[in-house]
Design a protein around this motif. Sequence first.
Motif, PDB file in Angstrom:
ATOM      1  N   SER A   1       3.576   0.681   3.061  1.00 48.37           N
ATOM      2  CA  SER A   1       3.472  -0.418   4.011  1.00 48.37           C
ATOM      3  C   SER A   1       3.210  -1.694   3.244  1.00 48.37           C
ATOM      4  O   SER A   1       2.764  -1.649   2.102  1.00 48.37           O
ATOM      5  CB  SER A   1       2.322  -0.157   5.002  1.00 48.37           C
ATOM      6  OG  SER A   1       1.085  -0.133   4.309  1.00 48.37           O
TER       7      SER A   1
ATOM      8  N   THR B   1      -2.440  11.894  -1.364  1.00 45.50           N
ATOM      9  CA  THR B   1      -3.297  10.877  -1.993  1.00 45.50           C
ATOM     10  C   THR B   1      -3.817   9.924  -0.932  1.00 45.50           C
ATOM     11  O   THR B   1      -3.247   9.775   0.149  1.00 45.50           O
ATOM     12  CB  THR B   1      -2.550  10.028  -3.044  1.00 45.50           C
ATOM     13  OG1 THR B   1      -1.759   9.032  -2.369  1.00 45.50           O
ATOM     14  CG2 THR B   1      -1.674  10.881  -3.941  1.00 45.50           C
ATOM     15  N   GLU B   2      -4.898   9.246  -1.263  1.00 46.51           N
ATOM     16  CA  GLU B   2      -5.388   8.153  -0.436  1.00 46.51           C
ATOM     17  C   GLU B   2      -4.394   6.996  -0.558  1.00 46.51           C
ATOM     18  O   GLU B   2      -3.639   6.915  -1.535  1.00 46.51           O
ATOM     19  CB  GLU B   2      -6.760   7.704  -0.955  1.00 46.51           C
ATOM     20  CG  GLU B   2      -7.873   8.718  -0.735  1.00 46.51           C
ATOM     21  CD  GLU B   2      -8.262   8.797   0.729  1.00 46.51           C
ATOM     22  OE1 GLU B   2      -8.813   7.818   1.244  1.00 46.51           O
ATOM     23  OE2 GLU B   2      -7.991   9.846   1.349  1.00 46.51           O
ATOM     24  N   PRO B   3      -4.405   6.080   0.408  1.00 47.85           N
ATOM     25  CA  PRO B   3      -3.496   4.925   0.309  1.00 47.85           C
ATOM     26  C   PRO B   3      -4.050   3.899  -0.682  1.00 47.85           C
ATOM     27  O   PRO B   3      -4.518   2.833  -0.288  1.00 47.85           O
ATOM     28  CB  PRO B   3      -3.462   4.379   1.744  1.00 47.85           C
ATOM     29  CG  PRO B   3      -4.726   4.860   2.383  1.00 47.85           C
ATOM     30  CD  PRO B   3      -5.146   6.109   1.685  1.00 47.85           C
TER      31      PRO B   3
ATOM     32  N   THR C   1       0.856  -1.188   0.000  1.00 44.76           N
ATOM     33  CA  THR C   1       0.000   0.000   0.000  1.00 44.76           C
ATOM     34  C   THR C   1       0.891   1.238   0.000  1.00 44.76           C
ATOM     35  O   THR C   1       1.839   1.325   0.786  1.00 44.76           O
ATOM     36  CB  THR C   1      -0.902   0.027   1.252  1.00 44.76           C
ATOM     37  OG1 THR C   1      -1.681  -1.172   1.261  1.00 44.76           O
ATOM     38  CG2 THR C   1      -1.828   1.239   1.230  1.00 44.76           C
TER      39      THR C   1
ATOM     40  N   LYS D   1       3.260   1.705   8.353  1.00 41.80           N
ATOM     41  CA  LYS D   1       3.849   2.441   7.227  1.00 41.80           C
ATOM     42  C   LYS D   1       5.114   3.183   7.632  1.00 41.80           C
ATOM     43  O   LYS D   1       5.267   3.608   8.776  1.00 41.80           O
ATOM     44  CB  LYS D   1       2.842   3.416   6.646  1.00 41.80           C
ATOM     45  CG  LYS D   1       2.639   4.703   7.437  1.00 41.80           C
ATOM     46  CD  LYS D   1       1.797   5.680   6.625  1.00 41.80           C
ATOM     47  CE  LYS D   1       1.147   6.746   7.482  1.00 41.80           C
ATOM     48  NZ  LYS D   1       1.917   7.963   7.640  1.00 41.80           N
TER      49      LYS D   1
ATOM     50  N   ASN E   1       4.773   7.203   1.337  1.00 42.59           N
ATOM     51  CA  ASN E   1       4.306   6.442   2.503  1.00 42.59           C
ATOM     52  C   ASN E   1       4.033   5.029   2.016  1.00 42.59           C
ATOM     53  O   ASN E   1       3.300   4.837   1.044  1.00 42.59           O
ATOM     54  CB  ASN E   1       3.001   7.032   3.049  1.00 42.59           C
ATOM     55  CG  ASN E   1       3.204   8.442   3.571  1.00 42.59           C
ATOM     56  OD1 ASN E   1       3.533   8.634   4.726  1.00 42.59           O
ATOM     57  ND2 ASN E   1       3.023   9.427   2.698  1.00 42.59           N
TER      58      ASN E   1
ATOM     59  N   LYS F   1       8.295   8.951  13.737  1.00 40.02           N
ATOM     60  CA  LYS F   1       7.438  10.028  13.248  1.00 40.02           C
ATOM     61  C   LYS F   1       6.675  10.717  14.371  1.00 40.02           C
ATOM     62  O   LYS F   1       6.188  10.110  15.296  1.00 40.02           O
ATOM     63  CB  LYS F   1       6.456   9.434  12.234  1.00 40.02           C
ATOM     64  CG  LYS F   1       5.631  10.497  11.550  1.00 40.02           C
ATOM     65  CD  LYS F   1       5.223  10.088  10.159  1.00 40.02           C
ATOM     66  CE  LYS F   1       4.198  11.045   9.575  1.00 40.02           C
ATOM     67  NZ  LYS F   1       4.624  12.435   9.483  1.00 40.02           N
TER      68      LYS F   1
HETATM   69  P1  ADP Z   1       0.156  10.728   9.055  1.00 44.91           P
HETATM   70  O1  ADP Z   1      -0.825  11.105  10.099  1.00 44.91           O
HETATM   71  O2  ADP Z   1       1.197   9.769   9.486  1.00 44.91           O
HETATM   72  O3  ADP Z   1       0.684  11.900   8.291  1.00 44.91           O
HETATM   73  P2  ADP Z   1      -1.878  10.288   7.136  1.00 44.91           P
HETATM   74  O4  ADP Z   1      -3.058   9.471   7.466  1.00 44.91           O
HETATM   75  O5  ADP Z   1      -2.005  11.776   7.148  1.00 44.91           O
HETATM   76  O6  ADP Z   1      -0.688   9.841   8.018  1.00 44.91           O
HETATM   77  O7  ADP Z   1      -1.387   9.827   5.716  1.00 44.91           O
HETATM   78  C1  ADP Z   1      -0.253  10.333   5.138  1.00 44.91           C
HETATM   79  C2  ADP Z   1      -0.039   9.590   3.830  1.00 44.91           C
HETATM   80  O8  ADP Z   1       0.178   8.218   4.083  1.00 44.91           O
HETATM   81  C3  ADP Z   1      -1.250   9.630   2.901  1.00 44.91           C
HETATM   82  O9  ADP Z   1      -0.785   9.778   1.575  1.00 44.91           O
HETATM   83  C4  ADP Z   1      -1.890   8.277   3.082  1.00 44.91           C
HETATM   84  O10 ADP Z   1      -2.534   7.845   1.905  1.00 44.91           O
HETATM   85  C5  ADP Z   1      -0.690   7.403   3.359  1.00 44.91           C
HETATM   86  N1  ADP Z   1      -0.992   6.229   4.193  1.00 44.91           N
HETATM   87  C6  ADP Z   1      -1.764   6.171   5.286  1.00 44.91           C
HETATM   88  N2  ADP Z   1      -1.748   4.936   5.806  1.00 44.91           N
HETATM   89  C7  ADP Z   1      -0.925   4.198   5.023  1.00 44.91           C
HETATM   90  C8  ADP Z   1      -0.468   2.834   5.049  1.00 44.91           C
HETATM   91  N3  ADP Z   1      -0.832   1.975   5.981  1.00 44.91           N
HETATM   92  N4  ADP Z   1       0.374   2.437   4.078  1.00 44.91           N
HETATM   93  C9  ADP Z   1       0.779   3.291   3.144  1.00 44.91           C
HETATM   94  N5  ADP Z   1       0.395   4.559   3.060  1.00 44.91           N
HETATM   95  C10 ADP Z   1      -0.435   5.019   4.003  1.00 44.91           C
END
Ligand code: ADP
Length: 478
Positions: A198, A155-157, A8, A209, A196, A264
Amino acid sequence: MTKQYYTTIGLEIHAELNTKTKMFCNSKNDPDETRPNVNICPVCMAHPGTLPVINKQAVEHVVRVGLALGGNIADFTEFDRKNYFYPDIPKGYQISQYKYPIVSGGELALPAQAGAVKITRVHLEEDTANSKHDRGDYSLVDFNRAGVPLMELVTEPVIHTAKEAGAFGRELQLLLRYLGVSEANMEKGEMRVELNISISPDEKVFGTKVEVKNINSFKAVERAAEYEIKRMSELLDAGRGSEIVQETRGWDETKQSTFSQRTKENSEDYRYFPDPDLPKLKLKEVFGENFEKVKALPELPSAKRARYKNDFGIKDEDIESYMTDMELSNFFESVISDLGSREAIILASNFITSDLLGILKINSTAKIPDYQSFSKLIKMFAGNELSSRATKDILLMLATEGGDPMQIATEKDLLQKNDEGALKAIVEKIIAENAEVVAIYKAGKENALMSLVGRVMKESNGSANPQLVQKMLKEQIR
Ligand code: ADP
Ligand code: MG
């Protein structure tokens, strides 16, 4: 043997916006300035008593990006303070957007039917200063970049391969350039991609992630993703999944690997709150009557691809040559309007993508020719005045020296000889000089005729009409 894991990926992309001045002051926004600390003022240096003023052009740019992505443009938007302490952030906070981003939702379709990536949000913030830590026992800070308008897109994951992640970055860069909102040059740091990523053995459950930073090319986005997939797969395979922790990692371009930077921080750590120095924005009121103008978008990359495909049947691969090279694309657009007819445009495109691009690649002095001369050349070819060989030769001259195709053709005697009188002598000469080949042809080998045609063509410097030559040879050899 590695088990199957689901990948993802979500991207966070920053782009410096094209504006005359910075996000909240009148200092120049000039990414090409090389002298440190010249484009600064009391506002972006956070002197006490100064107040920020919102750059309308920057807001407009983000609105246009949002519309191009089919996202929802906020009626109401505001700026927040993101608090943290670091030398590159003179105020001790960065002005960003938290609860009310300018754009929510939307999607970006990837080329070649690779699907669409859903967008979470696009917001506006200010860039930080540039720190240089390569001096040994001290660091330097250049504030030219501090306060430059910066767009952040999340972007969305929903990305599942390294290739798609790279493709998204490239397509977004193209869109930003078409909209004229950013040069979005990765190498210059005008566009920055944070990855990002995972992996998980279960498609329905996200793994932990990591976020990878300092990526300076789209190729590196793909490499970093591939590296992380391998690293995390190996840890899971070895039963060491607990060693995958939520952290920020850096991309090392020399080693082509990532390394741990820090665990983080959460958004709570930033103590976001609405900036009391800035007005809240109701976009309808901000733009008033001009809102319609702001919303009018140019032709976007996806529409251009569709037009080239539907109108002229151009191959996907050739379409991409136009998409990524603005100068070539503008040239082709001029040729399209000059030629008008579909058939001629298709011919023109073939000469551009298979011949002109080749010429430009191997010949460092070659340039895209003047579009009118090029169109004229295509018309001459389409009208049987030039053979394909002669057309290519003249194209090379147009690209290296310029000139008028008719004049070149006349001077070099390249005009196609379409009347038998002009070719008779050459045909007779070739027949006389190649008695053996003629005999082979007479014995029933059809191929031998083509060899004779080739010799006549050569003798005529490519100016003979090959169909006519073939007919004349057949008549003469009986
Ligand atoms: P954070 O709070 O750590 O900044 P967010 O939810 O704001 O996390 O998401 C930041 C980015 O990470 C977004 O682009 C989202 O799509 C991506 N993301 C969120 N969860 C995952 C995951 N499990 N694996 C990969 N990417 C993720
Ligand atoms: Mg986040």
